[in-house]
Design a protein around this motif. Sequence first.
Motif, PDB file in Angstrom:
ATOM      1  N   THR A  23      27.105 108.452 -16.768  1.00 38.64           N
ATOM      2  CA  THR A  23      26.821 108.292 -18.745  1.00 38.64           C
ATOM      3  C   THR A  23      24.954 107.910 -18.292  1.00 38.64           C
ATOM      4  O   THR A  23      24.427 107.046 -17.516  1.00 38.64           O
TER       5      THR A  23
ATOM      6  N   LYS B 119      22.252 105.237 -20.500  1.00 40.66           N
ATOM      7  CA  LYS B 119      21.813 104.559 -21.845  1.00 40.66           C
ATOM      8  C   LYS B 119      20.388 104.646 -21.530  1.00 40.66           C
ATOM      9  O   LYS B 119      19.456 104.806 -21.169  1.00 40.66           O
TER      10      LYS B 119
ATOM     11  N   GLU C 242      20.597  98.043 -26.913  1.00 41.48           N
ATOM     12  CA  GLU C 242      21.660  98.894 -25.209  1.00 41.48           C
ATOM     13  C   GLU C 242      22.894  99.697 -25.486  1.00 41.48           C
ATOM     14  O   GLU C 242      23.390  99.107 -26.156  1.00 41.48           O
TER      15      GLU C 242
ATOM     16  N   ALA D 156      25.482 103.913 -24.761  1.00 32.94           N
ATOM     17  CA  ALA D 156      25.604 104.658 -23.943  1.00 32.94           C
ATOM     18  C   ALA D 156      25.578 105.798 -24.680  1.00 32.94           C
ATOM     19  O   ALA D 156      25.886 106.216 -25.750  1.00 32.94           O
TER      20      ALA D 156
ATOM     21  N   ALA E 231      23.822 105.177 -15.452  1.00 33.61           N
ATOM     22  CA  ALA E 231      24.966 104.417 -15.444  1.00 33.61           C
ATOM     23  C   ALA E 231      25.369 104.154 -14.169  1.00 33.61           C
ATOM     24  O   ALA E 231      25.109 104.889 -13.432  1.00 33.61           O
TER      25      ALA E 231
END
Length: 1486
Positions: free
Chosen positions: A550, A552, A571, A573, A599
């Motif tokens: 993923t 971010k 923050e 995702a 990530a």
Amino acid sequence: MWPRVIGSGAANTFYVSGAVASPMTAVAFVPSGADCNNDGLRSGVMRLTSTTMGVSPTFPIEDGGSVNQVWDTCYTVTYGDAGENWVKQSPSGVVDVTVVVAVADAVASVAPSVVAVGRAEPVVFSGLEGSVNVRVGFGIGGCAGTVVGVTNVVTTGAATMLGSALPTAGLYRVCVSVDNGGRYVAQTSTVTMEAVRASSGLISAISPNVVGTGSMPAFVVSGTFKQTSFSRIGFSLSSDCSGTVAGQLDVSLGTSTPYTWASGLVVSEAQTFTVCFTADGTNWVAQSEPVLNVAVARANSITSFLPAVLGAGAGGANVVADVVGPLGSATAFIGFDSVGSGCTAPVAVSAYNVSGELDLGSSGGLSAGTYALCYTVESPSTGFVEQTSAGSVRVVEAQAADVAEVLPSYMVTSVAEAAIGVRLGVAKDDVPVATAMIGFDPTANGCSVAGVLEGVTALQSLTEAPASIAAYQGGWLFGTRAGSTVTTTGNGTVCYSVDSGETYVATELRVALGDVAPAYGLGAVVQPGVQTGVASRVILRGLAATSGPTTKVAFVASGSACSDGGARVSEVAMTGHVLSTVEPLLPADGRYSVCVKEAGGGSSWTKQDVPVDAIDCTTKTSCGECRATPLCGWCVGKSQCVLNSVLPDTCAVSSAVCTPFLGTSCALENCPRVTGISPAIAVSDGGTQIRVSTELAANVADLECRFVYDGTIVESFSAASVESSTSVLCRAAESQLGILGASVSLTQSVGSAKRVAYGASGGASLSYYECGAVSGCGNCYDAAARPECGFCLLEGGCMSRQACLDALGYNASSSVGLSVDAVWVHPTSEWPDCPVVSSVAPAVGPTTGGVELTLTGTLFVDANGRLTGAGTRSSGDVGLEYQYQCVTNDVDKATNGSVVSSTEMVCELPESVSDGDAALRVMLNGAEIAVASTSFGYVPPPAPIPPPPSKTTQTVLLSLGAFLFVAIVAVAIIAGLLLKRKRDMEKLTRPPEMSPSEIQSVVFGSVLPLGMDGKSLLPLLSRFVHEIVFDYEMIALLAEVTPSTEVDRVAKAAIIVYEHAGLALDLLLYQVSREVTTTLTLQTLFRTNSMATKMFKLYSKLKGFEYVRSTLGRPINKLMLEDDVDVDGLRAGKGGGAQFQLLKLTQTLFNAVRGSIPAVPTEFRYLFRAVQGAIQERFPVRADELAPLMAEALREGLEETSTLYAHGAEAFVQIAGVSDQVTNNTAELAQVIAPMAENLAEYEESVEELATRLQQMSELVEKLSGATDPESPAARRLLLDLQASHNSVGVGGFFFLRFLVPAITAPEAYGLVHDPPDVGQRKLLVLLGKAIQNLSNQKEFGGKEKHMVQMNSFITSNAETIAKLLDDLAHVPINAPGRDELEASVVPTKHLEGALVFLYKHAVSMRGKMLAKLQEIQIGSVELSAEAVVQRERAAELLGVVLDEIEAAKSSGASGSRLDYNRLRGLPFITSMGKVGDSLAGNPQG
């Protein structure tokens, strides 16, 4: 020989050829092979009487035999001779005879086995041996009963016509007889004949059910119908197949599906046909389920065709069109041709099937261009019709610019279901989405080789972007690559196809193809502004879409590093989106940068060169302030300042005012504002309703008008409501600080804050006016300058209605004696204009004052007669004090006055310090309400009294005084005698004093007799009284069936009982409503036998006894004492002064009635109001009803004129007839002259009446001709005249005809006079009553009453007065007691008991008629509802039960229980037949 086949047991006549006839010639029969001379076997001997015939006896074969037998023929010429010899005839098979027997299996089968009821047809009976004696018939259930359809089967195996048609439907057994029908044998159960007839529901489906006009389809029919020789299916436009049945399908025996018709149905317009079936070829029956739709191709048959854009060359079964308009059919086709070509040569023709879809898969595709749709309902060979309502169909080729962008820009290899986004370069409606595809060419072929493309995706599999993305940039389609993987690395060209991938064009777009997605690569941030402190949407684009790790995203303030963990905020995702949405919460205003990190794997944050600004738009409370702030936009619908980026989520773009941002535009460029107000003036007290004109009006909740007073920051608010898209309604706020101007804007309350929703413009200025700035009633109201100012009478000032209301000390809902509209002078109130003093009498007076003045004018009191005289009106805690005064020069010298009527008041002349002219003013509670139109003249006072005389004259004066003393004593004695006489006369002119028993006798009359059994009956009547007598519809019903001679007694008894309970008025009101509702014409309303008027006869005495005595007693007694009018001379035309005297007396009597109107009993007013309202509702006098009202008036006038003309013509004919009898003989002339004189007098009278009537007719025609325009003044006058006429029939009919006039003509019956009138007085009273009645009817006297014609001036001069009087009678004063507060009159027990017993006995005698009437379903002209009919049936049962119970109790000698008369006063006004009243009221559902 014939017959050669005969039936067992049947006698037959045989025909023989070749034999010789003689007395000894005979023929006989023996079993086959037997000897003819064996006497024991020979049978059936026939003597031949001729050579051709003989009669055979019955053959000796029992019916029970089961096998047919053959007999040989024997012949002899020596019959009866001793040497009788028989010779067998040969050859066998030619002259032998077969005898058949009736057995159960004689018939093997029958064809047809199904026949139509009522239709005879040929039938074949297989296996049956034919014979002249064989009969075949049919019986239901067997052959023992009636056998029908009998036919003679002579020839074996041949078709035989049924002797008669089978009469009823059913399964018949076949019955065989061999003895000419003497005995039938039932055939086995497998041999049957079924008779059928057509019925609905036999055909369940027919396919196709849509065909084109003139087409020849093959039909498949499903159902349970039986085939006969005459079965047919046809089609009819009539729902019951009673009309022409066309397009017949032969579905008879031997036919099978599919079926075709001989010729197609041809229609000019699309039609739906009923499916019809016949079993006998004649009687058609409509089928309940299927219908046949016959379509016709018209230019507007197809109204929509989707897709409207096709790809050039596109084919394949995946191109399915959605056609809106005609039904698909087996014979319908759609093609394409040039627009305007008339579809002479369509291409790509495809079948338009019954499912309503057009499959273009077999069309072979179309070349680029614009096409018209072509449609046919028959076949392609019959021609097409160009469709003009569906629009054209565009066929487009693939263009490189059609695809503007593809995301992600990096395609990862070996990912089959990877996300993809495509932004179109043109509108989606211009793209053939159904056949459009994209792919990627990793080679240098430029998309020319379709087979090498990777990642191929059909646009049809993608969906449109969500609103959050489409709001800032449209044209996006999202989805997955649907299994088409990318296997090559490198750069790929984006390829585009519109023909389902057959061919592609290369675009200018490129994507990277590889096996690893980049860790970052954010290309832009969309919607760069967010709301400070609120999670707000940000759209990110350009990230690679993978199914791997993923990504971010975080945000840092401008100048901070992404690596600084303390600086990063929000923050979040993200997972593989090509165009993604995040909602960061940025804590403070300012600019932020976006940080991106993959990530895992130790990767670091990377700052992107795309800023995001945080700003708080919600602090801006007006549209102008909002628009001046970057990134903020104003939502009109909510009066909110929000981020441009979230405007689409907050309100519709059409009602948003904002600065365009990133490809998004707002529909509105200017802020909403108030452009004007109407009216632009308002009373300073506030409350004026104003209409605020606006731009960009929206249906805003919690909207208020805001008033900012000129030169200040002071503001007020009032609730507002949206009236339309351009106007808002609210009430002006009260002026503040004495400032008479304010600007108007609109605000919306959002929480505790008020936001300016519509700013003020130059036209949004409101001016206030103050009512108190002027004085005097006449100066107060001004339609242009002070439209809401009126004069508050009791407060004596010019003020608004609310201010007057407040000044009186109570609110509008208070139940007080006076409403504010009764004391506030304004065109909209009950007191519409200021009082006017038109004259003052006397016109001059002394400066010392003291003279009584009579002021004549108008509106001294309101329309309801309030504020008469001086005093106090109060209700509860509220007291209203008022005092009239007259003032001239000095207010301090004002004198009190009192109002006599609305047109007259009196007061003393105030003192004046000087003589000369002075303005006379009327004051109320210290405020001027009127000024006399003419000046009052003051004159000096009389000369002063001279000084005392000198002593020299005193002696003379003393002598004179003595003389005067004697004279004064004499005068006093004479005056005393005159005073006594006056008092005696005064006593005689008053109604006589009456004892309670005398009053009771006058009011109630004679007691209804109890009879011998009355006292014993009373204890048994409890249920009868409670459930029958106090059911008001039962009382109405009893009156309805009562003979006219008894109606008076029923009405009297009902009023007595109901008045005792306090319900007499309610009963009268119901009866009035019932009679008005069920009456057909106004002319027949309340006629002689009207129950309502009969009830009123007693009720008027109960409630109006004191009133009529106080009103008519004095004037009638006075005229009986003082006036002597020669009535007989008046009738003979010798009246002279008598005519004037009669006119004077009539006017005096009417004035007494007019002056007594305020004293009319309140009960009468409630009744008259109901009468007037019921008549107005039943026979409305409205402008839209003017035509029938005019027609009715014309018809009545013409009918009366025609009657008078016919009467005169008849009289003239009689005169002409006498002329033949005129001779020269004196004696004969004497006999002729007398009847001629009589006829001439009658003719003269008829001519005079006709002339009068013609004049009236002429006036009527003139009046009606001007009233043909409902808006004309003449029409309004006519409506007023008609309304007055209605009031005369209703209110006048009760008050005058049935109350006052009887009291005038028979005053002794009302206790008005001391002695009954003598003959002359009676004649005079009758004339007075007739004049008063004609005034009430507004009917002038005619030729038949010449002696009364002079009274027409009385009628015409009082026309307006009587019209107003009748209206006033129907008005219930506001301070009158409510109906439930009215007191019931005391009813003597003897009258009550007599009434109860009479009602019971009368109900018993009328029982049959009442029960019969209760079975009727209508009352008069009103049909009752089903519920009402049921209630009447139940009421009939109840009536029977109650009467039977009482009769049974009488017979058994039961004593019952005493009726509690006091409890009757608590009974409610009810009926068990409530739905009857609902039906009469025009509300059958209740």
